[in-house]
Write an enzyme that holds these catalytic residues in place. Structure first.
Site, short mmCIF file in Angstrom:
data_model
loop_
_atom_site.label_atom_id
_atom_site.label_comp_id
_atom_site.label_asym_id
_atom_site.label_seq_id
_atom_site.Cartn_x
_atom_site.Cartn_y
_atom_site.Cartn_z
N ARG A 143 39.15 -72.44 -6.95
CA ARG A 143 39.20 -72.14 -5.52
C ARG A 143 38.93 -73.57 -4.81
NH1 ARG A 143 36.23 -66.78 -3.49
NH2 ARG A 143 34.42 -67.88 -4.38
N ARG A 182 25.54 -66.25 -9.51
CA ARG A 182 25.95 -65.44 -8.50
C ARG A 182 26.53 -64.41 -9.76
NH1 ARG A 182 30.46 -69.12 -6.36
NH2 ARG A 182 31.14 -67.23 -4.91
N ARG A 194 25.12 -55.71 -0.84
CA ARG A 194 25.16 -56.51 -2.07
C ARG A 194 24.03 -55.92 -2.79
NH1 ARG A 194 28.55 -61.66 -0.62
NH2 ARG A 194 29.14 -62.33 -2.62
N LYS A 253 38.29 -60.19 -2.55
CA LYS A 253 38.07 -59.10 -1.47
C LYS A 253 38.44 -59.83 -0.22
CE LYS A 253 33.48 -59.92 -2.35
NZ LYS A 253 33.36 -60.40 -3.67
N ARG A 281 33.73 -75.15 -2.55
CA ARG A 281 32.59 -74.31 -1.96
C ARG A 281 31.45 -74.84 -2.79
NH1 ARG A 281 33.54 -68.08 -1.03
NH2 ARG A 281 31.25 -67.77 -1.93
P1 AMP Z 1 30.60 -64.63 -0.56
O1 AMP Z 1 31.49 -65.74 0.25
O2 AMP Z 1 30.92 -63.28 -0.19
O3 AMP Z 1 30.87 -64.85 -2.15
O4 AMP Z 1 29.26 -64.99 -0.20
C1 AMP Z 1 28.42 -66.59 -0.25
C2 AMP Z 1 27.22 -66.36 -0.30
O5 AMP Z 1 26.57 -66.08 0.66
C3 AMP Z 1 26.48 -65.66 -1.30
O6 AMP Z 1 26.54 -66.17 -2.90
C4 AMP Z 1 25.28 -65.23 -0.84
O7 AMP Z 1 24.01 -66.38 -0.84
C5 AMP Z 1 25.42 -65.22 0.72
N1 AMP Z 1 25.71 -63.78 0.98
C6 AMP Z 1 26.57 -63.12 1.44
N2 AMP Z 1 26.77 -61.78 1.56
C7 AMP Z 1 25.46 -61.48 1.34
C8 AMP Z 1 24.66 -60.26 1.40
N3 AMP Z 1 25.07 -59.44 1.94
N4 AMP Z 1 23.27 -60.42 1.32
C9 AMP Z 1 22.86 -61.50 0.84
N5 AMP Z 1 23.26 -62.68 0.84
C10 AMP Z 1 24.79 -62.62 1.05
#
Ligand code: AMP
Length: 223
Positions: free
Chosen positions: A117, A161, A83, A8, A150
């Site tokens: 990653r 996740r 999400r 993404k 990460r």
């Molecule tokens: P990502 O970098 O998109 O994988 O997001 C990392 C983490 O940020 C996720 O596992 C959530 O804990 C939090 N997060 C990111 N976007 C959202 C969202 N729209 N709603 C809730 N938590 C989010």
């Protein structure tokens, strides 16, 4: 939209830099806050590390804050939001959506990609040891910073996740499908092929590559 590791960040960065769109990555904004020890960072750190979704009010607040800037005359591309169903409803009520790109990747491939990653702890640049390794092992090409995993790219957090994704995020696609917004792209291909497929599906001009500096950034966008 797409499961963890589906690309993404990379794909939206490639679209944004070429089409003058503002790229908004909600996870990046949270990570920035964690790294910079803000109040928001303190509120989300533990929950992010566990792999669960943070509170909807906080996620929606981040999106609203970012978009009230109105520096997105040509539009924006957002990744990591919405999400869950509540976020999708907020999004549909608040903004005009042209389309939703769904990057389709099987779970079996997710584990391999996510565990490979790496992230620069200095500048946040994203690497993947499968197809975008740094020139010097463990060291960022851009700033020389140390590459780390990460906090949520562990087996345990990934399992959480994925569960969150299938339970909460997948149903969002059905909401958007009913409105005929969704284009589905096979995300197992290499990143250029995925980008071209996205553009074809959206009737956009083909991707012709970027100047070297931008391309490196596109390939390794902050996830
Ligand atoms: P990502 O970098 O998109 O994988 O997001 C990392 C983490 O940020 C996720 O596992 C959530 O804990 C939090 N997060 C990111 N976007 C959202 C969202 N729209 N709603 C809730 N938590 C989010």
């Amino acid at each position: 939209m797409g499961v963890q590791g589906s690309g993404k960040g990379t794909q939206s960065q490639m679209l944004a830099s070429d089409l003058d769109l503002v790229h908004i990555a909600v996870g990046d904004i949270f990570r920035w806050n964690v790294q910079n020890h803000t109040k928001l960072g303190a509120q989300v750190r533990r929950i992010m590390a566990s792999g669960e979704l943070v509170d909807d009010d906080l996620a929606e607040g981040v999106v609203k804050d970012r978009l009230t800037g109105h520096d997105w005359n040509y539009g924006f591309i957002i990744d990591g939001f919405p999400r869950n169903e509540r976020q999708a409803e907020f999004f549909l009520e608040s903004y005009d959506i042209d389309s939703v790109i769904y990057l389709d990747l099987p779970d079996s491939e997710v584990r391999r990609r996510v565990l490979a990653r790496r992230l620069c702890e200095g500048c946040g640049m994203d690497y993947n040891l499968i197809d975008s390794s740094p020139r010097v092992e463990g060291q960022c090409d851009a700033c020389g910073g140390k590459l780390v995993q990460r906090e949520d790219d562990t087996e345990e957090a990934l399992a959480v996740r994925l569960r969150e994704y299938h339970a909460k995020t997948n149903p969002v696609l059905d909401i958007f499908r009913r409105k005929e917004y969704v284009v589905t792209v096979e995300a197992r291909q290499d990143k250029i092929a995925v980008q071209q497929a996205i553009r074809k599906a959206l009737n956009l001009p083909p991707y012709r590559g970027q100047p070297a500096a931008v391309d490196a950034d596109a390939g390794r966008s902050r996830a």
